[in-house]
Design an enzyme around this catalytic site. Structure first.
Site, PDB file in Angstrom:
ATOM      1  N   LEU A 187       0.836  -1.485   0.180  1.00 34.20           N
ATOM      2  CA  LEU A 187      -0.217   0.120  -0.317  1.00 34.20           C
ATOM      3  C   LEU A 187       1.066   1.356  -0.170  1.00 34.20           C
ATOM      4  O   LEU A 187       0.575   2.255  -0.227  1.00 34.20           O
ATOM      5  CB  LEU A 187      -0.672   0.156   1.731  1.00 34.20           C
ATOM      6  CG  LEU A 187      -2.090  -1.649   1.243  1.00 34.20           C
ATOM      7  CD1 LEU A 187      -2.645  -0.707   2.538  1.00 34.20           C
ATOM      8  CD2 LEU A 187      -2.957  -0.986   0.051  1.00 34.20           C
ATOM      9  N   HIS A 244       4.631 -15.882  -2.840  1.00 31.39           N
ATOM     10  CA  HIS A 244       5.120 -15.879  -4.578  1.00 31.39           C
ATOM     11  C   HIS A 244       6.073 -16.844  -5.397  1.00 31.39           C
ATOM     12  O   HIS A 244       7.175 -16.372  -5.376  1.00 31.39           O
ATOM     13  CB  HIS A 244       5.109 -14.501  -5.214  1.00 31.39           C
ATOM     14  CG  HIS A 244       6.196 -13.173  -4.237  1.00 31.39           C
ATOM     15  ND1 HIS A 244       7.573 -14.060  -3.652  1.00 31.39           N
ATOM     16  CD2 HIS A 244       6.655 -11.972  -3.659  1.00 31.39           C
ATOM     17  CE1 HIS A 244       8.585 -13.137  -3.328  1.00 31.39           C
ATOM     18  NE2 HIS A 244       7.855 -12.330  -3.410  1.00 31.39           N
ATOM     19  N   HIS A 299       4.060   1.099  -8.831  1.00 33.02           N
ATOM     20  CA  HIS A 299       4.777   1.549  -8.901  1.00 33.02           C
ATOM     21  C   HIS A 299       5.124   3.805  -9.745  1.00 33.02           C
ATOM     22  O   HIS A 299       3.796   3.463 -10.720  1.00 33.02           O
ATOM     23  CB  HIS A 299       6.046   1.888  -9.863  1.00 33.02           C
ATOM     24  CG  HIS A 299       6.809   0.693  -8.874  1.00 33.02           C
ATOM     25  ND1 HIS A 299       7.577   0.813  -7.594  1.00 33.02           N
ATOM     26  CD2 HIS A 299       6.702  -0.557  -8.717  1.00 33.02           C
ATOM     27  CE1 HIS A 299       8.394  -0.606  -7.270  1.00 33.02           C
ATOM     28  NE2 HIS A 299       7.500  -1.099  -7.893  1.00 33.02           N
ATOM     29  N   ASP A 351       0.275  -9.260  -5.039  1.00 31.81           N
ATOM     30  CA  ASP A 351       1.360  -8.958  -4.604  1.00 31.81           C
ATOM     31  C   ASP A 351       1.417  -7.691  -5.290  1.00 31.81           C
ATOM     32  O   ASP A 351       2.498  -7.029  -6.356  1.00 31.81           O
ATOM     33  CB  ASP A 351       3.205  -9.416  -5.525  1.00 31.81           C
ATOM     34  CG  ASP A 351       4.071  -8.540  -4.923  1.00 31.81           C
ATOM     35  OD1 ASP A 351       4.398  -8.397  -4.278  1.00 31.81           O
ATOM     36  OD2 ASP A 351       5.478  -9.617  -5.358  1.00 31.81           O
ATOM     37  N   ASN A 359       7.061  -2.925   3.780  1.00 33.30           N
ATOM     38  CA  ASN A 359       8.524  -2.714   3.094  1.00 33.30           C
ATOM     39  C   ASN A 359       8.395  -0.029   3.668  1.00 33.30           C
ATOM     40  O   ASN A 359       8.423  -0.569   1.589  1.00 33.30           O
ATOM     41  CB  ASN A 359       8.847  -3.250   2.085  1.00 33.30           C
ATOM     42  CG  ASN A 359       7.743  -3.413   0.921  1.00 33.30           C
ATOM     43  OD1 ASN A 359       6.786  -2.844   0.869  1.00 33.30           O
ATOM     44  ND2 ASN A 359       8.540  -3.445   0.051  1.00 33.30           N
ATOM     45  N   HIS A 362      10.294 -14.061   1.526  1.00 35.22           N
ATOM     46  CA  HIS A 362      10.526 -13.386   0.607  1.00 35.22           C
ATOM     47  C   HIS A 362      11.682 -14.186  -0.265  1.00 35.22           C
ATOM     48  O   HIS A 362      12.302 -13.998   0.130  1.00 35.22           O
ATOM     49  CB  HIS A 362      10.805 -11.968   0.311  1.00 35.22           C
ATOM     50  CG  HIS A 362      11.080 -11.828  -1.308  1.00 35.22           C
ATOM     51  ND1 HIS A 362      11.161 -10.538  -2.580  1.00 35.22           N
ATOM     52  CD2 HIS A 362      12.638 -11.874  -2.033  1.00 35.22           C
ATOM     53  CE1 HIS A 362      11.396 -10.510  -3.252  1.00 35.22           C
ATOM     54  NE2 HIS A 362      12.367 -10.999  -2.858  1.00 35.22           N
ATOM     55  N   ASN A 398       9.492  -8.933  -9.532  1.00 33.36           N
ATOM     56  CA  ASN A 398      10.646  -9.596  -8.443  1.00 33.36           C
ATOM     57  C   ASN A 398       9.612 -10.780  -7.913  1.00 33.36           C
ATOM     58  O   ASN A 398       8.829 -10.041  -6.753  1.00 33.36           O
ATOM     59  CB  ASN A 398      11.013  -8.875  -7.739  1.00 33.36           C
ATOM     60  CG  ASN A 398      12.520  -9.614  -6.698  1.00 33.36           C
ATOM     61  OD1 ASN A 398      12.050 -11.032  -6.199  1.00 33.36           O
ATOM     62  ND2 ASN A 398      12.808  -8.740  -5.769  1.00 33.36           N
ATOM     63  N   ASP A 432       9.270  -8.281   3.428  1.00 33.24           N
ATOM     64  CA  ASP A 432       8.861  -8.696   1.164  1.00 33.24           C
ATOM     65  C   ASP A 432       9.433  -7.920   1.250  1.00 33.24           C
ATOM     66  O   ASP A 432      10.048  -6.978   1.472  1.00 33.24           O
ATOM     67  CB  ASP A 432       7.793  -9.077   1.410  1.00 33.24           C
ATOM     68  CG  ASP A 432       7.330  -9.371  -0.193  1.00 33.24           C
ATOM     69  OD1 ASP A 432       8.150  -9.936  -0.271  1.00 33.24           O
ATOM     70  OD2 ASP A 432       6.950  -8.463  -0.468  1.00 33.24           O
TER      71      ASP A 432
END
Ligand code: ZN
Length: 428
Positions: free
Chosen positions: A59, A230, A307, A303, A90, A177, A276, A150
């Site tokens: 988010l 993932h 951006h 995921d 993150n 991850h 990724n 992650d």
């Protein structure tokens, strides 16, 4: 208190039935329910699912509000049929203290579109060196149960072991991850035929698989729960299948894009395909679909990685990794799993609601569509066909790999505790 009657929808793809929502709760499920003064939604031909739950959403707030905020991200979630998302840690600052996870949790409450369950970082600053305050984050108002660095791998085996031991006390889970950092230095895409031809740095499958092998063994040794984020390779599937055959408490997720897209797309050098873990081969895609169908992979997780365009519309090597996914996830699952005959709608409900809610120990979500349950529901028109138009996204970012691609199905309504957050395909 508002009452809503959903008439003639196929619950989990079964026989048509009526569902009466009274206030925040499913009041009645059956046939021929009297409407009274309820608002009626004619839903013949549509599928009614429990509200979708995402274990893996970025988010971006606090710190990267130029790409997403809790408000825009939860709007995107509602538009995609989600009623709860786990917000990855993150952010800037990193969600590694009770203060930051409470901030994210409070912003989620204020949004009103979707429940937000913060994920806590495993290590301070995602640096992999020192355990974060896991207990304090669990004991906070946010009640954190899922911990993840992650974006980065917890690559130190001793730190990973300590985290697994620590979360046992409150039935938490470490979501890994899986990416061996030394094996992926300078990596730009999947290591294979295409990377060799393009001359891009390769990201070997073994970088993912070696960490998964280590972590399922660690989880077994400690007697704790580990969740693998993932999964992207056929070898990863084999390892999770083996771990489950041993009876170890291992769960795993797959993203929609790893169920559909392959590294052949990288030949375009369009950074929208840079992600990724990287897009892999057709054989990996097929193995992931099979594993999701047979339950080796427990759930789909988006995921969702927004951006801003300046971080994606640049040369391949400089571009950020990640794709938005909340608003297209269900359509991709319909195309890759339902329309291929691998999963029915009850299976979709399991992999996108029941199981992710269970892994996160989330209350009030991932519940059956029956009387007395919270009215967290998603109504889908599976017959819809349309090209993806990112201009219509609720997300603040547009970095979707599906622009212009025709995908099946559309969420027509989402209900969060009885409140319609999406009506006729539009945010309410
Ligand atoms: Zn990740």
């Amino acid at each position: 208190m508002s009452t809503i009657l959903i008439r003639g929808a196929k619950i989990l793809g079964g026989e048509p039935a009526d569902v009466l929502i009274d206030g925040e709760t499913v009041a009645q499920v059956g046939t021929g329910i009297e409407a009274g003064d309820a608002t009626v939604i004619e839903a013949a031909g549509r599928i009614l699912l429990p509200g979708l739950v995402d274990l893996h959403t970025h988010l971006r707030e606090p710190g990267r509000e130029d790409s997403e905020t809790v408000l825009t991200g939860t709007k995107a979630a509602a538009a995609g049929g989600f009623t709860a998302v786990h917000a990855m840690a993150n952010t800037f600052p990193v969600a590694d203290t009770a203060g930051v996870v409470e901030q994210v949790w409070r912003l989620g409450k204020e949004s009103g579109y979707c429940d937000v369950q913060p994920v806590g970082a495993v290590t301070v600053g995602l640096e992999g060196k020192q355990l974060a305050e896991l207990g304090a984050m669990h004991d906070s108002a946010a009640g954190v149960r899922v911990f993840s660095d992650d974006g980065k791998c917890v690559d130190d085996a001793v730190i990973m072991r300590r985290a697994l031991e620590y979360v046992k006390a409150f039935d938490g889970v470490v979501a890994q991850h899986a990416q061996e950092p030394r094996l992926t230095e300078g990596a730009q895409m999947n290591e294979g035929v295409v990377s060799a031809e393009l001359g891009l740095g390769g990201w070997p499958a073994v970088a993912e698989e070696s960490i998964i092998a280590r972590d399922v063994l660690l989880a077994a040794h400690v007697g704790s729960r580990v969740h693998i984020c993932h999964l992207s390779t056929a070898g990863s599937v084999d390892l999770v299948r083996w771990a489950k055959s041993k009876g170890w408490d291992v769960t795993a997720e797959v993203t929609p894009h790893h169920l559909l897209l392959t590294d052949e797309l990288v030949r375009s050098y369009d950074p929208v395909y840079k992600v990724n873990p990287p897009l892999r081969t057709e054989a990996d895609v097929m193995a992931l679909r099979e594993a999701l169908a047979d339950g080796t992979i427990d759930c789909v997780a988006t995921d969702h990685a927004p951006h801003p365009h300046e971080d994606k519309d640049c040369e391949w090597a400089a571009a950020a990794m990640g794709m938005v996914g909340l608003e297209t996830a269900l359509s991709v699952v319909q195309q890759t799993m339902v329309e291929t005959g691998l999963l029915d709608w009850a299976g979709v409900a399991d992999r996108m609601s029941f199981r992710p809610a269970a892994i996160g120990r989330l209350e009030g979500h991932g519940r059956p569509v029956s009387a007395g349950e919270p009215a967290n529901l998603t109504l889908v028109d599976p017959s819809y066909r349309g090209a993806v138009d990112p201009a219509g996204f609720a997300s603040r970012s547009r970095n979707t790999p599906y622009k212009g691609r025709e995908l099946p199905g559309r969420v027509t309504h989402t209900f969060l505790r009885g409140r319609a957050t999406v009506v006729d395909g539009k945010l309410a």
